[in-house]
Design a protein around this motif. Structure first.
Motif, short mmCIF file in Angstrom:
data_model
loop_
_atom_site.label_atom_id
_atom_site.label_comp_id
_atom_site.label_asym_id
_atom_site.label_seq_id
_atom_site.Cartn_x
_atom_site.Cartn_y
_atom_site.Cartn_z
N UNK A 155 -13.87 -22.27 -51.86
CA UNK A 155 -14.24 -23.45 -52.47
C UNK A 155 -13.16 -24.64 -52.42
N UNK A 156 -12.68 -24.73 -51.08
CA UNK A 156 -11.85 -25.83 -50.83
C UNK A 156 -12.47 -27.13 -50.79
N UNK A 157 -13.79 -27.34 -50.91
CA UNK A 157 -14.50 -28.72 -50.99
C UNK A 157 -14.45 -29.22 -52.36
N UNK A 158 -14.31 -28.57 -53.35
CA UNK A 158 -14.35 -28.72 -55.09
C UNK A 158 -12.98 -29.65 -55.15
N UNK A 159 -13.14 -30.46 -56.02
CA UNK A 159 -12.07 -31.44 -56.37
C UNK A 159 -11.40 -30.95 -57.49
N UNK A 160 -11.72 -30.05 -58.05
CA UNK A 160 -11.22 -29.44 -59.48
C UNK A 160 -10.49 -28.09 -59.11
N UNK A 161 -9.88 -28.05 -58.04
CA UNK A 161 -8.85 -26.74 -57.90
C UNK A 161 -7.82 -26.83 -58.88
N UNK A 162 -7.20 -25.25 -59.18
CA UNK A 162 -6.12 -25.24 -59.95
C UNK A 162 -5.07 -24.67 -59.15
N UNK A 163 -5.40 -24.05 -58.11
CA UNK A 163 -4.29 -23.27 -57.31
C UNK A 163 -4.02 -24.10 -56.06
N UNK A 164 -2.68 -24.71 -56.25
CA UNK A 164 -2.33 -25.42 -54.90
C UNK A 164 -1.98 -24.88 -53.89
N UNK A 165 -2.19 -25.33 -52.58
CA UNK A 165 -2.00 -24.70 -51.46
C UNK A 165 -0.58 -23.93 -51.20
N UNK A 166 0.53 -24.63 -51.91
CA UNK A 166 1.85 -24.02 -51.69
C UNK A 166 1.94 -22.66 -52.56
N UNK A 167 1.39 -22.72 -53.59
CA UNK A 167 1.27 -21.57 -54.57
C UNK A 167 0.74 -20.35 -53.81
N UNK A 168 -0.39 -20.65 -53.45
CA UNK A 168 -1.20 -19.67 -52.63
C UNK A 168 -0.47 -18.94 -51.38
N UNK A 169 0.21 -20.10 -50.62
CA UNK A 169 0.97 -19.52 -49.22
C UNK A 169 2.11 -18.89 -49.66
N UNK A 170 2.78 -19.25 -50.87
CA UNK A 170 4.05 -18.35 -51.03
C UNK A 170 3.51 -16.84 -51.48
N UNK A 171 2.59 -16.79 -52.23
CA UNK A 171 1.96 -15.60 -52.72
C UNK A 171 1.53 -14.78 -51.55
N UNK A 172 0.75 -15.32 -50.43
CA UNK A 172 0.63 -14.62 -49.33
C UNK A 172 1.63 -14.18 -48.47
N UNK A 173 2.85 -15.08 -48.23
CA UNK A 173 3.89 -14.85 -47.72
C UNK A 173 4.56 -13.68 -48.18
N UNK A 174 4.72 -13.66 -49.68
CA UNK A 174 5.46 -12.52 -50.29
C UNK A 174 4.92 -11.25 -50.17
N UNK A 175 3.45 -11.12 -49.86
CA UNK A 175 2.57 -9.98 -49.52
C UNK A 175 2.52 -9.47 -48.14
#
Length: 233
Positions: free
Chosen positions: A148-168
């Protein structure tokens, strides 16, 4: 501006069309690897929409959430004379269907773990899903997807998700099933990752996939031809 937006939308659809199996190609000289892929994540994050966009190029607003397990197949060219024959299982995110979903883990080569960029709870649930993956799979290729990257009301910023993915130690891709953004890229990246694992002999053979369909209909082996135009979201 309107013309530019229309052209961008058309290009997205054309990119999806390019992933369709072309029966006019020299298929007899091509090699096929079969892979079983599971879509995981909370209910409503857009698992069905991602699969439907990839397979058919379609998107439905207000799509009912998946109950039980659904599956579709598609061939995707990943290299010269090499195709990934994907069987994609769309699983229900609700807890009451979890026992059935687990039955599909053991013979999976790839997992697409999806959360909703506009839903904090779906992101917080990822560790629960990762534990299930760890408990039920071995040497599986996993890609984390923020949908749902097309939506304006995102609450999870890219850097937060990327950091989580990197840790896993997961790859991370943001998609819009509605607009088709990165949907083809997602399945190309997953297929290439599964293929690499196969070449490294670290990924199990798919085996007889019909064994894991339970009482559902047999796999539809007819491939969809190219279309000029092409659920939870």
């Amino acid at each position: 501006m309107a013309d530019n937006e229309e052209e961008l939308e058309q290009n997205k659809e054309e990119d999806l069309n390019l992933s369709n199996f072309d029966e006019s190609s020299d298929i007899q000289n091509s090699k096929f690897y079969e892979f079983s892929v599971i879509l995981l994540g909370d209910s409503g994050v857009g698992k069905t929409s991602i699969m439907t966009k990839f397979i058919d190029g379609n998107f439905e607003n207000n799509k009912k959430c998946t109950i039980n397990v659904e599956f579709k197949t598609k061939n995707l060219k990943i290299d010269k004379d090499l195709y990934a024959k994907l069987t994609i299982f769309d699983t229900a995110g609700q807890e009451r269907y979890r026992a059935l979903t687990r039955q599909y883990y053991h013979h999976a080569q790839g997992i697409i773990l999806v959360f909703d960029l506009t839903d904090e709870n779906s992101f917080n649930s990822l560790n629960k899903w990762i534990k299930e993956i760890d408990d039920n799979t071995k040497n599986v290729e996993v890609i984390l997807v923020g949908n749902k990257s097309d939506l304006k009301n995102r609450v999870i910023i890219n850097s937060r998700a990327e950091q989580f993915a990197h840790e896993k130690n997961f790859k991370y891709i943001e998609t819009s099933a509605k607009e088709g953004t990165n949907v083809l890229l997602l399945f190309e990246e997953l297929s290439n990752g599964m293929n690499k694992r196969k070449q490294d002999d670290s990924i199990p053979e798919i085996g007889n996939i019909s064994t894991y369909i339970f009482k559902r209909a047999e796999l539809n082996k007819e491939l969809k031809s190219k279309k000029e135009s092409k659920c939870c979201w």
